[in-house]
Design an enzyme around this catalytic site. Structure first.
Site, PDB file in Angstrom:
ATOM      1  N   ASP A  61      24.728  48.768  42.510  1.00  0.00           N
ATOM      2  CA  ASP A  61      25.111  49.086  43.880  1.00  0.00           C
ATOM      3  C   ASP A  61      25.753  47.819  44.420  1.00  0.00           C
ATOM      4  OD1 ASP A  61      25.281  49.410  46.631  1.00  0.00           O
ATOM      5  OD2 ASP A  61      23.372  50.452  46.808  1.00  0.00           O
ATOM      6  N   SER A 139      42.667  49.296  46.440  1.00  0.00           N
ATOM      7  CA  SER A 139      42.900  49.522  47.856  1.00  0.00           C
ATOM      8  C   SER A 139      43.313  50.981  48.020  1.00  0.00           C
ATOM      9  CB  SER A 139      43.987  48.565  48.365  1.00  0.00           C
ATOM     10  OG  SER A 139      44.290  48.780  49.722  1.00  0.00           O
ATOM     11  N   TYR A 153      38.322  53.430  57.729  1.00  0.00           N
ATOM     12  CA  TYR A 153      38.562  53.336  56.282  1.00  0.00           C
ATOM     13  C   TYR A 153      39.755  52.431  56.002  1.00  0.00           C
ATOM     14  CZ  TYR A 153      40.308  54.630  51.683  1.00  0.00           C
ATOM     15  OH  TYR A 153      40.801  54.584  50.397  1.00  0.00           O
ATOM     16  N   LYS A 157      40.398  48.651  53.888  1.00  0.00           N
ATOM     17  CA  LYS A 157      41.387  48.408  52.836  1.00  0.00           C
ATOM     18  C   LYS A 157      42.391  47.329  53.250  1.00  0.00           C
ATOM     19  CE  LYS A 157      39.614  51.275  49.910  1.00  0.00           C
ATOM     20  NZ  LYS A 157      38.908  50.741  48.719  1.00  0.00           N
ATOM     21  N   THR A 188      40.771  62.739  42.370  1.00  0.00           N
ATOM     22  CA  THR A 188      39.460  62.126  42.157  1.00  0.00           C
ATOM     23  C   THR A 188      38.457  62.803  43.092  1.00  0.00           C
ATOM     24  OG1 THR A 188      39.735  60.439  43.868  1.00  0.00           O
ATOM     25  CG2 THR A 188      40.644  59.941  41.675  1.00  0.00           C
TER      26      THR A 188
END
Length: 290
Positions: A61, A139, A153, A157, A188
């Site tokens: 983790d 990224s 979010y 990045k 994904t």
């Protein structure tokens, strides 16, 4: 220089699915060594079973510094070094800035920024010792272009890209290379189990962000990007004598980044006179940083 591609050792965070698993599979098929990691190591044990000599499954983790250090130590104990770190672990928290709680925001930064920072700090001593290595920081197109409903979010990045831009200069003379990977929409788990939506929704923002939120959900499993081809592109960049600092992946990412670059250039030109006429009279103006 890394001594031979087949002898390289990769450490990949978030190896259970998506880009992480695709990269692991590709490099193992080439005969290289891979430390595959996941918060639940059972999710990557099948990779170690399939490649008993080349793969090492480790619990990790990235938000837990002790686990980060333990994973790096296990990798070096098993294979002697780490040649390529792939910072892939992460997820997306979506919602307007007002909608995401402090807890959700901090958790997003803990994983996407501090998790990657933990990993870089842990592997850099070994890479400095060997005077070689690659760090691939996953990224997003959202690390260059921010979108309404994804500001938190994208901020993580953007931060990762800023760290990478500084680091590439800090380690250039030490033989270590940094690659920022900026994928667009790839098939994904990002739009599925790796997507976290804000619990609160404010009606005033719905006209602006509801379309983007719905698009994320509708595109799950239908994204145009192929993670296997993305993995090959990343490996090609690592194998290059002159790897890019930024590797945009997907026609959608390239288009969005090019559009922003054109917009920034046009706006800079329109306001250039105002921008440059802000120095003291007679002051010497040089490049930032020297």
């Amino acid at each position: 220089m890394i001594s031979g591609q087949n002898s390289r050792v990769w450490l990949i965070t978030g190896s259970s699915s998506g880009f992480g698993r695709a990269i692991a599979q590709a490099v193992l098929d080439r005969g290289e060594k891979v430390v595959v990691t996941a918060r639940n190591p059972q999710q990557v044990e099948d990779i170690q079973t399939k490649y008993p000599d080349g793969a090492l499954a480790v619990q990790l983790d990235v938000t837990q510094p002790a686990q980060v250090q333990a994973a790096v130590e296990k990798a070096i104990a098993k294979f002697g070094r780490i040649d390529v770190l792939v910072n892939n672990a992460g997820y997306g928290a979506m919602g307007a800035l007002e909608e995401l709680s402090d807890e959700a925001t901090r958790r997003q930064f803990e994983t996407n920024v501090f998790g990657a920072l933990n990993m870089m700090r842990a592997v850099l001593p070994s890479m400095r010792q060997h005077r070689s290595g690659y760090i691939l920081n996953l990224s997003s197109v959202g690390g260059f272009v921010s979108f309404p409903g994804a500001g938190i979010y994208c901020a993580t990045k953007f931060a990762l890209e800023a760290l990478s831009e500084a680091l590439v200069k800090e380690v250039e003379a030490l033989g270590i290379k940094i690659i920022i990977v900026e994928p667009g929409a790839f098939r994904t788990d990002f739009n599925g189990r790796s997507l976290v939506l804000a619990d609160t929704q404010i009606a005033d923002y719905e006209p602006v962000i509801s379309g983007f939120r719905q698009w994320l959900q509708d595109m799950d499993g239908k994204q145009p990007g192929d993670p296997v081809k993305a993995a090959e592109a990343m490996i090609q960049a690592v194998n290059s004598d002159n790897p890019p600092l930024r590797l945009a992946l997907g026609a959608d990412a390239v288009s969005a980044i090019e559009t922003k670059l054109e917009s920034v250039k046009a706006e800079m030109g329109a306001w250039k006179d105002v921008a440059v006429n802000t120095a003291y009279e007679g002051a010497t103006v040089g490049a930032i940083g020297g």
